[in-house]
Scaffold this active site. Structure first.
Site, PDB file in Angstrom:
ATOM      1  N   LYS A  13      -9.915   1.681  -0.477  1.00  0.00           N
ATOM      2  CA  LYS A  13      -8.477   1.457  -0.573  1.00  0.00           C
ATOM      3  C   LYS A  13      -8.052   0.939  -1.963  1.00  0.00           C
ATOM      4  O   LYS A  13      -7.144   1.491  -2.574  1.00  0.00           O
ATOM      5  CB  LYS A  13      -8.140   0.407   0.488  1.00  0.00           C
ATOM      6  CG  LYS A  13      -6.764   0.332   0.995  1.00  0.00           C
ATOM      7  CD  LYS A  13      -6.720  -0.482   2.287  1.00  0.00           C
ATOM      8  CE  LYS A  13      -7.607  -1.714   2.354  1.00  0.00           C
ATOM      9  NZ  LYS A  13      -7.100  -2.904   1.657  1.00  0.00           N
ATOM     10  N   ARG A  88      -0.494  -5.680   7.424  1.00  0.00           N
ATOM     11  CA  ARG A  88      -1.728  -5.667   8.200  1.00  0.00           C
ATOM     12  C   ARG A  88      -1.493  -6.116   9.641  1.00  0.00           C
ATOM     13  O   ARG A  88      -2.403  -6.060  10.457  1.00  0.00           O
ATOM     14  CB  ARG A  88      -2.740  -6.626   7.570  1.00  0.00           C
ATOM     15  CG  ARG A  88      -3.730  -5.962   6.613  1.00  0.00           C
ATOM     16  CD  ARG A  88      -4.538  -7.079   5.976  1.00  0.00           C
ATOM     17  NE  ARG A  88      -5.851  -6.704   5.581  1.00  0.00           N
ATOM     18  CZ  ARG A  88      -6.224  -6.549   4.302  1.00  0.00           C
ATOM     19  NH1 ARG A  88      -5.366  -6.673   3.332  1.00  0.00           N
ATOM     20  NH2 ARG A  88      -7.473  -6.264   4.020  1.00  0.00           N
ATOM     21  N   ARG A 127     -20.747  -3.539  -2.718  1.00  0.00           N
ATOM     22  CA  ARG A 127     -19.719  -4.234  -3.494  1.00  0.00           C
ATOM     23  C   ARG A 127     -20.065  -5.726  -3.631  1.00  0.00           C
ATOM     24  O   ARG A 127     -19.801  -6.351  -4.647  1.00  0.00           O
ATOM     25  CB  ARG A 127     -18.354  -4.072  -2.821  1.00  0.00           C
ATOM     26  CG  ARG A 127     -17.220  -4.669  -3.644  1.00  0.00           C
ATOM     27  CD  ARG A 127     -15.875  -4.294  -3.096  1.00  0.00           C
ATOM     28  NE  ARG A 127     -15.557  -5.007  -1.868  1.00  0.00           N
ATOM     29  CZ  ARG A 127     -14.467  -4.808  -1.152  1.00  0.00           C
ATOM     30  NH1 ARG A 127     -13.595  -3.882  -1.525  1.00  0.00           N
ATOM     31  NH2 ARG A 127     -14.231  -5.495  -0.052  1.00  0.00           N
ATOM     32  N   ARG A 133     -18.129 -10.730  -4.391  1.00  0.00           N
ATOM     33  CA  ARG A 133     -17.030 -11.266  -3.573  1.00  0.00           C
ATOM     34  C   ARG A 133     -17.592 -12.127  -2.457  1.00  0.00           C
ATOM     35  O   ARG A 133     -18.525 -11.738  -1.768  1.00  0.00           O
ATOM     36  CB  ARG A 133     -16.203 -10.105  -2.984  1.00  0.00           C
ATOM     37  CG  ARG A 133     -15.034  -9.736  -3.880  1.00  0.00           C
ATOM     38  CD  ARG A 133     -14.237  -8.608  -3.312  1.00  0.00           C
ATOM     39  NE  ARG A 133     -13.681  -8.854  -1.992  1.00  0.00           N
ATOM     40  CZ  ARG A 133     -12.692  -8.147  -1.484  1.00  0.00           C
ATOM     41  NH1 ARG A 133     -12.126  -7.175  -2.187  1.00  0.00           N
ATOM     42  NH2 ARG A 133     -12.252  -8.402  -0.277  1.00  0.00           N
ATOM     43  N   ARG A 144     -14.424  -8.891   9.477  1.00  0.00           N
ATOM     44  CA  ARG A 144     -13.267  -8.216   8.859  1.00  0.00           C
ATOM     45  C   ARG A 144     -13.022  -6.857   9.516  1.00  0.00           C
ATOM     46  O   ARG A 144     -11.871  -6.449   9.699  1.00  0.00           O
ATOM     47  CB  ARG A 144     -13.476  -8.081   7.349  1.00  0.00           C
ATOM     48  CG  ARG A 144     -13.300  -9.425   6.646  1.00  0.00           C
ATOM     49  CD  ARG A 144     -13.803  -9.414   5.230  1.00  0.00           C
ATOM     50  NE  ARG A 144     -13.118  -8.435   4.423  1.00  0.00           N
ATOM     51  CZ  ARG A 144     -13.697  -7.739   3.439  1.00  0.00           C
ATOM     52  NH1 ARG A 144     -14.972  -7.898   3.183  1.00  0.00           N
ATOM     53  NH2 ARG A 144     -12.994  -6.901   2.743  1.00  0.00           N
TER      54      ARG A 144
HETATM   55  P1  AMP Z   1      -8.378  -7.017   0.627  1.00  0.00           P
HETATM   56  O1  AMP Z   1      -8.650  -7.183  -0.830  1.00  0.00           O
HETATM   57  O2  AMP Z   1      -7.166  -6.178   0.907  1.00  0.00           O
HETATM   58  O3  AMP Z   1      -9.593  -6.555   1.386  1.00  0.00           O
HETATM   59  O4  AMP Z   1      -8.034  -8.482   1.199  1.00  0.00           O
HETATM   60  C1  AMP Z   1      -8.984  -9.537   1.156  1.00  0.00           C
HETATM   61  C2  AMP Z   1      -8.605 -10.631   2.136  1.00  0.00           C
HETATM   62  O5  AMP Z   1      -7.330 -11.184   1.781  1.00  0.00           O
HETATM   63  C3  AMP Z   1      -8.447 -10.190   3.580  1.00  0.00           C
HETATM   64  O6  AMP Z   1      -9.679 -10.121   4.275  1.00  0.00           O
HETATM   65  C4  AMP Z   1      -7.532 -11.282   4.131  1.00  0.00           C
HETATM   66  O7  AMP Z   1      -8.231 -12.487   4.340  1.00  0.00           O
HETATM   67  C5  AMP Z   1      -6.594 -11.514   2.950  1.00  0.00           C
HETATM   68  N1  AMP Z   1      -5.414 -10.597   3.036  1.00  0.00           N
HETATM   69  C6  AMP Z   1      -5.086  -9.597   2.169  1.00  0.00           C
HETATM   70  N2  AMP Z   1      -3.955  -8.982   2.539  1.00  0.00           N
HETATM   71  C7  AMP Z   1      -3.545  -9.605   3.687  1.00  0.00           C
HETATM   72  C8  AMP Z   1      -2.464  -9.418   4.579  1.00  0.00           C
HETATM   73  N3  AMP Z   1      -1.553  -8.443   4.384  1.00  0.00           N
HETATM   74  N4  AMP Z   1      -2.365 -10.263   5.639  1.00  0.00           N
HETATM   75  C9  AMP Z   1      -3.257 -11.247   5.841  1.00  0.00           C
HETATM   76  N5  AMP Z   1      -4.325 -11.457   5.062  1.00  0.00           N
HETATM   77  C10 AMP Z   1      -4.478 -10.651   3.994  1.00  0.00           C
END
Ligand code: AMP
Length: 187
Positions: A13, A88, A127, A133, A144
């Site tokens: 993504k 989300r 990753r 990370r 997740r």
């Molecule tokens: P990502 O980089 O999109 O995988 O996001 C990493 C982490 O950030 C996620 O696992 C959540 O803990 C938090 N996060 C990112 N976007 C959201 C969202 N729209 N709502 C809630 N938590 C989020």
């Protein structure tokens, strides 16, 4: 163009969102990146968000919605934006609807990147090695994926019902997947 890119953790993504947004000349707005930037700066929002991120849980909607609202009201988002990782939850879908309606804007498309679970876990573990990370450990990855299946996967039905959803196969090399996304958007 106002777009959402959805897909399970590890679907590619973030990578695709970056390339596609650049290609379309619109800002790439990633809530994950915004949270990580806050964590890096040690801001209060970052400290709060990190607790959830490190556990593989979603940051509460109240925090996430306020942060996104602030970001998309910047001038650079006036011509459009690509949302990566937002919405989300159903609450976030409703918030986004209200934010857009308030400024007389509408969504053009939601792209769902599809991949199978084994492939996703492999990508995320890789990753973890490449980027370090803290939310890419095997246990947190599992959580997740569960949270995505429970809370986010159902959102695709909402956008499908509105006739906005396009599904794109996320398996394959980066350039090939980008071509598929751009082709789907051109239809
Ligand atoms: P990502 O980089 O999109 O995988 O996001 C990493 C982490 O950030 C996620 O696992 C959540 O803990 C938090 N996060 C990112 N976007 C959201 C969202 N729209 N709502 C809630 N938590 C989020």
């Amino acid at each position: 163009m106002r777009l959402i890119v959805m897909g399970p953790p590890g679907a590619g993504k973030g990578t695709q969102a970056t390339v596609v947004a650049a290609n379309l000349g619109i800002p790439h707005v990633s809530t994950g990146d915004l949270f990580r930037a806050n964590v890096g700066q040690g801001s209060e929002l970052g400290l709060e968000a990190k607790r959830y991120m490190d556990a593989g849980e979603y940051v509460p909607d109240s925090i996430t919605n306020a942060m996104l609202r602030d970001r998309i009201t910047h001038d650079d988002c006036r011509p459009g934006f690509l949302l990566d990782g937002y919405p989300r939850t159903l609450d976030q879908v409703n918030e986004l609807d209200m934010m857009l309606a308030a400024s007389g804007q509408a969504l053009d498309r939601t792209v769902e990147l599809t991949v199978d679970t084994d492939e996703v876990v492999e990508r995320l573990l890789k990753r973890a090695q490449d980027q370090g990370r803290t939310d890419d450990t095997a246990e947190v990855i599992r959580r997740r994926l569960e949270v995505y299946a429970e809370q986010t996967a159902p959102l695709t039905a909402v956008y499908e019902g509105r006739g906005l959803l396009v599904r794109v196969d996320g398996l394959g090399d980066v350039a090939e997947v980008t071509r598929r996304i751009l082709a789907a958007l051109a239809n």
